[in-house]
Design a protein around this motif. Sequence first.
Motif, PDB file in Angstrom:
ATOM      1  N   HIS A  80       0.832  -1.204   0.000  1.00 35.30           N
ATOM      2  CA  HIS A  80       0.000   0.000   0.000  1.00 35.30           C
ATOM      3  C   HIS A  80       0.873   1.263   0.000  1.00 35.30           C
ATOM      4  CE1 HIS A  80      -3.455   2.542   0.782  1.00 35.30           C
ATOM      5  NE2 HIS A  80      -2.834   3.054   1.835  1.00 35.30           N
ATOM      6  N   GLN A  81       1.963   1.251   0.778  1.00 37.27           N
ATOM      7  CA  GLN A  81       2.859   2.405   0.828  1.00 37.27           C
ATOM      8  C   GLN A  81       3.564   2.600  -0.512  1.00 37.27           C
ATOM      9  OE1 GLN A  81       5.171   1.115   4.179  1.00 37.27           O
ATOM     10  NE2 GLN A  81       4.174   2.574   5.556  1.00 37.27           N
ATOM     11  N   ILE A  82       3.961   1.516  -1.153  1.00 37.36           N
ATOM     12  CA  ILE A  82       4.629   1.607  -2.456  1.00 37.36           C
ATOM     13  C   ILE A  82       3.672   2.169  -3.495  1.00 37.36           C
ATOM     14  CG2 ILE A  82       5.671   0.257  -4.318  1.00 37.36           C
ATOM     15  CD1 ILE A  82       6.784  -1.595  -2.151  1.00 37.36           C
ATOM     16  N   ASN A  83       2.428   1.665  -3.515  1.00 42.67           N
ATOM     17  CA  ASN A  83       1.440   2.170  -4.469  1.00 42.67           C
ATOM     18  C   ASN A  83       1.161   3.658  -4.244  1.00 42.67           C
ATOM     19  OD1 ASN A  83       1.190  -0.283  -5.724  1.00 42.67           O
ATOM     20  ND2 ASN A  83      -0.572  -0.921  -4.503  1.00 42.67           N
ATOM     21  N   GLY A  84       1.066   4.073  -2.994  1.00 50.16           N
ATOM     22  CA  GLY A  84       0.836   5.487  -2.690  1.00 50.16           C
ATOM     23  C   GLY A  84       1.989   6.356  -3.159  1.00 50.16           C
ATOM     24  N   SER A  85       3.201   5.885  -2.980  1.00 48.29           N
ATOM     25  CA  SER A  85       4.372   6.646  -3.437  1.00 48.29           C
ATOM     26  C   SER A  85       4.387   6.766  -4.953  1.00 48.29           C
ATOM     27  CB  SER A  85       5.653   5.977  -2.955  1.00 48.29           C
ATOM     28  OG  SER A  85       5.692   5.954  -1.556  1.00 48.29           O
ATOM     29  N   LEU A  86       4.039   5.683  -5.642  1.00 49.25           N
ATOM     30  CA  LEU A  86       4.019   5.717  -7.107  1.00 49.25           C
ATOM     31  C   LEU A  86       2.934   6.663  -7.625  1.00 49.25           C
ATOM     32  CD1 LEU A  86       4.656   1.978  -7.992  1.00 49.25           C
ATOM     33  CD2 LEU A  86       6.228   3.903  -8.209  1.00 49.25           C
ATOM     34  N   LYS A  87       1.779   6.702  -6.942  1.00 47.07           N
ATOM     35  CA  LYS A  87       0.713   7.626  -7.348  1.00 47.07           C
ATOM     36  C   LYS A  87       1.155   9.076  -7.194  1.00 47.07           C
ATOM     37  CE  LYS A  87      -3.233   4.666  -6.365  1.00 47.07           C
ATOM     38  NZ  LYS A  87      -4.381   4.438  -5.470  1.00 47.07           N
ATOM     39  N   ILE A  88       1.809   9.374  -6.068  1.00 47.98           N
ATOM     40  CA  ILE A  88       2.293  10.741  -5.838  1.00 47.98           C
ATOM     41  C   ILE A  88       3.342  11.109  -6.877  1.00 47.98           C
ATOM     42  CG2 ILE A  88       3.620  12.183  -4.229  1.00 47.98           C
ATOM     43  CD1 ILE A  88       2.189  10.656  -1.958  1.00 47.98           C
ATOM     44  N   LEU A  89       4.229  10.184  -7.199  1.00 48.69           N
ATOM     45  CA  LEU A  89       5.253  10.430  -8.208  1.00 48.69           C
ATOM     46  C   LEU A  89       4.621  10.667  -9.581  1.00 48.69           C
ATOM     47  CD1 LEU A  89       8.284  10.514  -8.875  1.00 48.69           C
ATOM     48  CD2 LEU A  89       8.142   8.073  -9.330  1.00 48.69           C
ATOM     49  N   GLY A  90       3.609   9.875  -9.922  1.00 50.78           N
ATOM     50  CA  GLY A  90       2.928  10.047 -11.202  1.00 50.78           C
ATOM     51  C   GLY A  90       2.230  11.388 -11.301  1.00 50.78           C
ATOM     52  N   ARG A  91       1.580  11.809 -10.222  1.00 50.75           N
ATOM     53  CA  ARG A  91       0.919  13.115 -10.222  1.00 50.75           C
ATOM     54  C   ARG A  91       1.918  14.244 -10.384  1.00 50.75           C
ATOM     55  NH1 ARG A  91      -2.563  11.788  -4.994  1.00 50.75           N
ATOM     56  NH2 ARG A  91      -4.018  10.327  -5.925  1.00 50.75           N
ATOM     57  N   LYS A  92       3.057  14.104  -9.736  1.00 56.87           N
ATOM     58  CA  LYS A  92       4.082  15.149  -9.833  1.00 56.87           C
ATOM     59  C   LYS A  92       4.620  15.233 -11.257  1.00 56.87           C
ATOM     60  CE  LYS A  92       8.432  16.625  -7.721  1.00 56.87           C
ATOM     61  NZ  LYS A  92       8.952  17.122  -8.940  1.00 56.87           N
TER      62      LYS A  92
END
Length: 118
Positions: A91-103
Motif C-alpha cells: 500500500h505504501q509503495i502504491n501510494g508513493s508511485l501515485k504521488i510520483l505520477g501526479r508530480k
Amino acid sequence: MEEKYGGDVLAGPGGGGGGLGPVDVPSARLTKYIVLLCFTKFLKAVGLFESYDLLKAVHIVQFIFILKLGTALFMVLFQKPFSSGKTITKHQINGSLKILGRKEFKDKLNDPRKLVRN
C-alpha cells in the motif's frame, strides 16, 4: 599555615597517602585498540597511495562514484538495513508511485515542451 601548592602530590593531604596515584589500565583492551588504530592508519595510507595512482587513469567524477559506491557497500554489510526495522507494505509503495505520477504529470502540464517527444 600550610602551603597551598607545595609538598608531594602523590602523598595526599597530610602526607599520609591516599591522594593521587597511578591508575590501573587493563592492558589487554588497550593493546587491542592500539593495534586496531595502527591497522586502520595503515589501511588509510594504502588507500591514499592507491587513490593517487587511480586518479591518474580515471576522471574525478568516476573516482568519486567508485568511492561512494564502495563505502555504501560496506555500510550495507555492517548495518544490515534490510533485515531490521519495519517492512514497507505494498500500500505504501502504491501510494508513493501515485504521488510520483501526479508530480510528473503536473510538471509536464507546466512545461508543454515535455509533452512532445523528440
